[in-house]
Design a protein around this motif. Structure first.
Motif, PDB file in Angstrom:
ATOM      1  N   GLY A   1       0.819  -1.210   0.000  1.00 60.03           N
ATOM      2  CA  GLY A   1       0.000   0.000   0.000  1.00 60.03           C
ATOM      3  C   GLY A   1       0.851   1.257   0.000  1.00 60.03           C
ATOM      4  O   GLY A   1       0.483   2.272  -0.609  1.00 60.03           O
ATOM      5  N   LEU A   2       2.007   1.214   0.663  1.00 57.95           N
ATOM      6  CA  LEU A   2       2.907   2.362   0.672  1.00 57.95           C
ATOM      7  C   LEU A   2       3.452   2.641  -0.727  1.00 57.95           C
ATOM      8  O   LEU A   2       3.641   3.811  -1.104  1.00 57.95           O
ATOM      9  CB  LEU A   2       4.056   2.119   1.651  1.00 57.95           C
ATOM     10  CG  LEU A   2       5.053   3.268   1.828  1.00 57.95           C
ATOM     11  CD1 LEU A   2       4.359   4.509   2.367  1.00 57.95           C
ATOM     12  CD2 LEU A   2       6.189   2.857   2.773  1.00 57.95           C
ATOM     13  N   LEU A   3       3.700   1.595  -1.501  1.00 58.92           N
ATOM     14  CA  LEU A   3       4.133   1.799  -2.881  1.00 58.92           C
ATOM     15  C   LEU A   3       3.087   2.596  -3.658  1.00 58.92           C
ATOM     16  O   LEU A   3       3.414   3.526  -4.418  1.00 58.92           O
ATOM     17  CB  LEU A   3       4.370   0.453  -3.577  1.00 58.92           C
ATOM     18  CG  LEU A   3       5.572  -0.386  -3.126  1.00 58.92           C
ATOM     19  CD1 LEU A   3       5.602  -1.703  -3.889  1.00 58.92           C
ATOM     20  CD2 LEU A   3       6.876   0.369  -3.311  1.00 58.92           C
ATOM     21  N   ALA A   4       1.823   2.245  -3.454  1.00 59.76           N
ATOM     22  CA  ALA A   4       0.750   2.972  -4.144  1.00 59.76           C
ATOM     23  C   ALA A   4       0.680   4.424  -3.681  1.00 59.76           C
ATOM     24  O   ALA A   4       0.467   5.337  -4.492  1.00 59.76           O
ATOM     25  CB  ALA A   4      -0.582   2.265  -3.911  1.00 59.76           C
ATOM     26  N   LEU A   5       0.860   4.659  -2.386  1.00 61.75           N
ATOM     27  CA  LEU A   5       0.850   6.031  -1.879  1.00 61.75           C
ATOM     28  C   LEU A   5       1.998   6.837  -2.477  1.00 61.75           C
ATOM     29  O   LEU A   5       1.856   8.034  -2.754  1.00 61.75           O
ATOM     30  CB  LEU A   5       0.939   6.023  -0.351  1.00 61.75           C
ATOM     31  CG  LEU A   5      -0.300   5.531   0.392  1.00 61.75           C
ATOM     32  CD1 LEU A   5      -0.032   5.488   1.895  1.00 61.75           C
ATOM     33  CD2 LEU A   5      -1.502   6.428   0.089  1.00 61.75           C
ATOM     34  N   TRP A   6       3.137   6.199  -2.660  1.00 65.51           N
ATOM     35  CA  TRP A   6       4.270   6.867  -3.300  1.00 65.51           C
ATOM     36  C   TRP A   6       3.891   7.289  -4.725  1.00 65.51           C
ATOM     37  O   TRP A   6       4.138   8.432  -5.148  1.00 65.51           O
ATOM     38  CB  TRP A   6       5.466   5.928  -3.309  1.00 65.51           C
ATOM     39  CG  TRP A   6       6.713   6.490  -3.924  1.00 65.51           C
ATOM     40  CD1 TRP A   6       7.036   7.806  -4.108  1.00 65.51           C
ATOM     41  CD2 TRP A   6       7.813   5.731  -4.445  1.00 65.51           C
ATOM     42  NE1 TRP A   6       8.275   7.911  -4.702  1.00 65.51           N
ATOM     43  CE2 TRP A   6       8.779   6.660  -4.913  1.00 65.51           C
ATOM     44  CE3 TRP A   6       8.092   4.370  -4.545  1.00 65.51           C
ATOM     45  CZ2 TRP A   6       9.981   6.261  -5.485  1.00 65.51           C
ATOM     46  CZ3 TRP A   6       9.285   3.962  -5.100  1.00 65.51           C
ATOM     47  CH2 TRP A   6      10.219   4.901  -5.569  1.00 65.51           C
ATOM     48  N   GLY A   7       3.294   6.376  -5.457  1.00 66.25           N
ATOM     49  CA  GLY A   7       2.878   6.704  -6.815  1.00 66.25           C
ATOM     50  C   GLY A   7       1.846   7.817  -6.846  1.00 66.25           C
ATOM     51  O   GLY A   7       1.820   8.638  -7.772  1.00 66.25           O
ATOM     52  N   LEU A   8       1.005   7.891  -5.833  1.00 67.47           N
ATOM     53  CA  LEU A   8      -0.017   8.931  -5.771  1.00 67.47           C
ATOM     54  C   LEU A   8       0.579  10.295  -5.425  1.00 67.47           C
ATOM     55  O   LEU A   8       0.153  11.331  -5.947  1.00 67.47           O
ATOM     56  CB  LEU A   8      -1.066   8.534  -4.730  1.00 67.47           C
ATOM     57  CG  LEU A   8      -2.332   9.387  -4.643  1.00 67.47           C
ATOM     58  CD1 LEU A   8      -3.149   9.261  -5.918  1.00 67.47           C
ATOM     59  CD2 LEU A   8      -3.166   8.960  -3.433  1.00 67.47           C
ATOM     60  N   ALA A   9       1.601  10.287  -4.539  1.00 68.01           N
ATOM     61  CA  ALA A   9       2.110  11.552  -4.004  1.00 68.01           C
ATOM     62  C   ALA A   9       3.260  12.153  -4.806  1.00 68.01           C
ATOM     63  O   ALA A   9       3.410  13.376  -4.850  1.00 68.01           O
ATOM     64  CB  ALA A   9       2.555  11.339  -2.557  1.00 68.01           C
ATOM     65  N   ASP A  10       4.094  11.317  -5.411  1.00 67.92           N
ATOM     66  CA  ASP A  10       5.300  11.819  -6.076  1.00 67.92           C
ATOM     67  C   ASP A  10       4.998  12.151  -7.535  1.00 67.92           C
ATOM     68  O   ASP A  10       5.084  11.299  -8.424  1.00 67.92           O
ATOM     69  CB  ASP A  10       6.422  10.782  -5.975  1.00 67.92           C
ATOM     70  CG  ASP A  10       7.774  11.338  -6.395  1.00 67.92           C
ATOM     71  OD1 ASP A  10       7.811  12.471  -6.901  1.00 67.92           O
ATOM     72  OD2 ASP A  10       8.792  10.639  -6.207  1.00 67.92           O
ATOM     73  N   ARG A  11       4.672  13.409  -7.790  1.00 70.07           N
ATOM     74  CA  ARG A  11       4.313  13.826  -9.139  1.00 70.07           C
ATOM     75  C   ARG A  11       5.535  14.052 -10.031  1.00 70.07           C
ATOM     76  O   ARG A  11       5.382  14.364 -11.217  1.00 70.07           O
ATOM     77  CB  ARG A  11       3.468  15.096  -9.075  1.00 70.07           C
ATOM     78  CG  ARG A  11       2.149  14.892  -8.336  1.00 70.07           C
ATOM     79  CD  ARG A  11       1.267  16.127  -8.364  1.00 70.07           C
ATOM     80  NE  ARG A  11       0.020  15.882  -7.671  1.00 70.07           N
ATOM     81  CZ  ARG A  11      -1.046  15.308  -8.218  1.00 70.07           C
ATOM     82  NH1 ARG A  11      -0.991  14.908  -9.482  1.00 70.07           N
ATOM     83  NH2 ARG A  11      -2.151  15.126  -7.529  1.00 70.07           N
ATOM     84  N   ARG A  12       6.731  13.905  -9.470  1.00 71.60           N
ATOM     85  CA  ARG A  12       7.929  14.045 -10.286  1.00 71.60           C
ATOM     86  C   ARG A  12       8.279  12.753 -11.011  1.00 71.60           C
ATOM     87  O   ARG A  12       9.129  12.740 -11.898  1.00 71.60           O
ATOM     88  CB  ARG A  12       9.096  14.498  -9.413  1.00 71.60           C
ATOM     89  CG  ARG A  12       8.875  15.879  -8.786  1.00 71.60           C
ATOM     90  CD  ARG A  12      10.124  16.355  -8.106  1.00 71.60           C
ATOM     91  NE  ARG A  12      11.231  16.469  -9.048  1.00 71.60           N
ATOM     92  CZ  ARG A  12      12.511  16.528  -8.705  1.00 71.60           C
ATOM     93  NH1 ARG A  12      12.838  16.473  -7.417  1.00 71.60           N
ATOM     94  NH2 ARG A  12      13.455  16.629  -9.612  1.00 71.60           N
ATOM     95  N   LEU A  13       7.640  11.657 -10.616  1.00 70.96           N
ATOM     96  CA  LEU A  13       7.822  10.401 -11.347  1.00 70.96           C
ATOM     97  C   LEU A  13       7.096  10.482 -12.683  1.00 70.96           C
ATOM     98  O   LEU A  13       6.111  11.220 -12.838  1.00 70.96           O
ATOM     99  CB  LEU A  13       7.264   9.237 -10.533  1.00 70.96           C
ATOM    100  CG  LEU A  13       7.960   8.907  -9.205  1.00 70.96           C
ATOM    101  CD1 LEU A  13       7.158   7.866  -8.441  1.00 70.96           C
ATOM    102  CD2 LEU A  13       9.389   8.421  -9.437  1.00 70.96           C
ATOM    103  N   THR A  14       7.563   9.716 -13.643  1.00 68.09           N
ATOM    104  CA  THR A  14       6.872   9.686 -14.926  1.00 68.09           C
ATOM    105  C   THR A  14       5.495   9.045 -14.758  1.00 68.09           C
ATOM    106  O   THR A  14       5.239   8.297 -13.810  1.00 68.09           O
ATOM    107  CB  THR A  14       7.678   8.895 -15.954  1.00 68.09           C
ATOM    108  OG1 THR A  14       7.818   7.538 -15.489  1.00 68.09           O
ATOM    109  CG2 THR A  14       9.056   9.498 -16.161  1.00 68.09           C
TER     110      THR A  14
END
Length: 578
Positions: free
Chosen positions: A219-232
């Motif tokens: 679930g933390l991986l998903a939160l990272w994807g949601l929060a880090d808008r600098r990722l592609t």
């Protein structure tokens, strides 16, 4: 960086990240010592191979301060306290090693080679993840294949445990591999299609561990994807899909198990009535211990002893040597003032990279996520008590905190010189520890030509780092005099289990300390361990019950646990082994 250095860094990173988790062979009395020794050697070699171009120690001052304060706690528990020298020296050595890796990570971040070194660091974890996922697949789908020496036999049917033999450890490693995978994709070192396939593999392998901590971390991986808008966008989509991949993997395994006589460890986990795995109980007990000794704590390394000897009628019945929560562990062992100060430093160091998140590069953000992930695990487990997690976490934290050096900064000669020297020292100390460990291995795994047990125990007592294992053997094999409580002085501080409690209670009774003996027997009764059944069954015999000390009521009020520590015959406190 010149070309000849690249293979050296890559090989060192691979050895440090992968080899500790691939080693299935181990020797008694410690099931993980050799894995940790390999980790110490590997990360020492990594420091040597990567070197350091510029100083960056100031960037990691909060982490180094927290480690230094923890070291003060160890010294206090050892000197004025009763912690044996072998346990104190082991803890201090790990703290120094963690400080080295933290400083080195920051120094690498300041160097011109930061991008290259971090790429090799991540590649090593991805390779480690692939190899460990393969081991997990074999353990679940071909359980007859593991031989115990090359591939560990699973302890629970249908559950992947890896060669570290702990599902939660395998889960932690796989999730680190997933974060490293994201870094390589973002840095353009791995194709997105390959990254997607490997992410699916890692998440599915986490499913096979049936680790509750692993589920939360997905679930933390998903939160990272949601929060880090600098990722592609593609990488964010992959992270957001992690819970879906987990759900699909779980459903597939449940279907596979239902279609035939197959075992899926996750089904057994769902059937457990205590979703916390006894953690709620041990946390409640830990809070009570903090209330009892709020200022100085029970002493570094003394949680198991304090918890076992404190009355808890509804205690978890497993023998816990850790509270399974890093903040609680620091507060209960170091006390509120010192433990709180250590926690404040760690939280400051964890939060500081967030202030520069918008300008942090991919490497720093991924390194911070690795620290955050293992920090989350440390709220439910204690992975940082193992060198193969502590040292890479320390390096990643240093890298996350490090700042790029100004283009005009050429660094000092001292900054370039000391890390490789320290890395060599770490390797030498780790190899010396392996040699020292053999003194106690011969006690528990003796060849036919070995000298008598008493001789082997005497040799083990001369071990610098493992004498407490020899003390355990002395206390539980009947070689010591029945009333010689000094035999227990080193053993009690490592893990107070049923066998040791039985021997200790009888020795206390033989030494005329019946109140203490009855108190230990009462605590033994709380664990309801089958090994103590015969000892406690005497109370059901009308002929022996009146005479048996364990059958008489425990003293009230109960003695405080520090007063129970061994005293020699005649009530004289023996000198502490140093």
């Amino acid at each position: 960086m010149t070309a000849p250095h690249v293979p050296a860094i890559g090989l060192a990173a691979l050895a440090a990240a992968a080899l500790p988790s691939l080693l299935a062979y181990n020797t008694a009395p410690s099931p993980t010592f050799l894995n940790q020794a390999v980790a110490l050697v590997g990360w020492g070699l990594f420091v040597v191979a990567a070197g350091a171009r510029r100083d960056g120690v100031r960037d990691v001052a909060p982490v180094l301060a927290a480690l230094a304060l923890a070291g003060v706690g160890v010294l206090w528990s050892w000197g004025p306290g009763a912690l044996p020298a072998s346990l104190a020296l082991s803890a201090l050595g790990m703290i120094v090693a963690a400080a080295l890796l933290t400083a080195h990570g920051a120094m690498i971040r300041r160097s011109d080679d930061a991008h290259t070194v971090f790429t090799w660091f991540c590649l090593a974890w991805v390779v480690a993840g692939v190899l460990n996922a393969a081991i997990g697949l074999i353990q679940v789908f071909a359980p007859a294949l593991p031989d115990g020496d090359w591939i560990a036999r699973p302890s629970s049917p249908g559950r992947a445990v890896g060669n570290l033999r702990q599902p939660n450890h395998l889960s932690s490693l796989l999730l680190w591999a997933a974060i490293a995978l994201v870094a390589l994709v973002e840095l353009g070192r791995l194709r997105r299609a390959t990254g997607a396939m490997l992410m699916a593999l890692f998440v599915f392998a986490v499913v096979l561990t049936a680790s509750r901590t692993g589920l939360v971390s997905v679930g933390l991986l998903a939160l990272w994807g949601l929060a880090d808008r600098r990722l592609t966008r593609a990488t964010r989509a992959l992270l957001l899909a992690a819970p879906l991949l987990y759900a699909a993997g779980w459903g597939a395994m449940a279907l596979w198990a239902s279609l035939g006589e197959h075992a899926f460890g996750g089904a057994a986990r769902l059937a457990e009535t205590d979703i916390s795995g006894s953690r709620f109980g041990i946390w409640s007990n830990t809070i009570e211990l903090i209330r009892g000794q709020p200022w100085t704590g029970v002493g570094f390394g003394e949680f198991n002893l304090a918890w076992t000897l404190t009355p808890f009628p509804d205690r978890p019945t497993a023998f816990f040597d850790h509270s399974h929560n890093l903040p609680l562990q620091l507060l209960v062992e170091l006390g509120l003032p010192l433990g709180g100060l250590v926690l404040a430093q760690l939280l400051w160091a964890l939060a500081r990279p967030l202030s520069g998140w918008r300008t942090a590069d991919t490497g720093q953000r991924c390194a911070w996520m690795m620290v955050l992930m293992i920090g989350l695990h440390s709220l439910l487990e204690y992975p940082l008590w193992y060198a193969y997690f502590l040292l890479p976490a320390a390096w990643a934290w240093g890298f996350a905190l490090g700042r790029p050096a100004p283009s005009t900064d050429t660094g000092s000669t001292a900054a370039r010189a000391w890390p490789p020297v320290a890395g060599v020292a770490l390797v030498i100390v780790a190899l010396a520890a392996v040699v020292d460990y053999q003194r106690v291995v011969r006690i528990f795994e003796a060849p036919a030509t070995a000298p008598p047990l008493a001789v082997r125990i005497a040799d083990g007592q001369r071990s610098v780092l493992f004498a407490h294992h020899a003390a355990y053997a002395m206390a539980t094999t009947g070689l010591a005099a029945r009333d010689d409580l000094r035999a227990f002085d080193g053993a009690l501080h490592y893990l107070l289990d049923t066998r040791l409690m039985l021997a200790w209670a009888r020795a206390l009774h033989a030494a005329g300390r019946d109140d203490d003996a009855r108190h230990v027997a009462a605590r033994l009764r709380e664990f309801r361990h089958p090994q103590a059944t015969g000892f406690l069954a005497e109370c059901d015999d009308p002929a022996s019950a009146p005479q048996a000390f364990q059958c008489r009521p425990a003293p009230t009020p109960p003695p405080r646990w520090p007063t129970l520590l061994p005293l020699g015959p005649g009530g004289v406190s023996p000198p502490k082994a140093r």
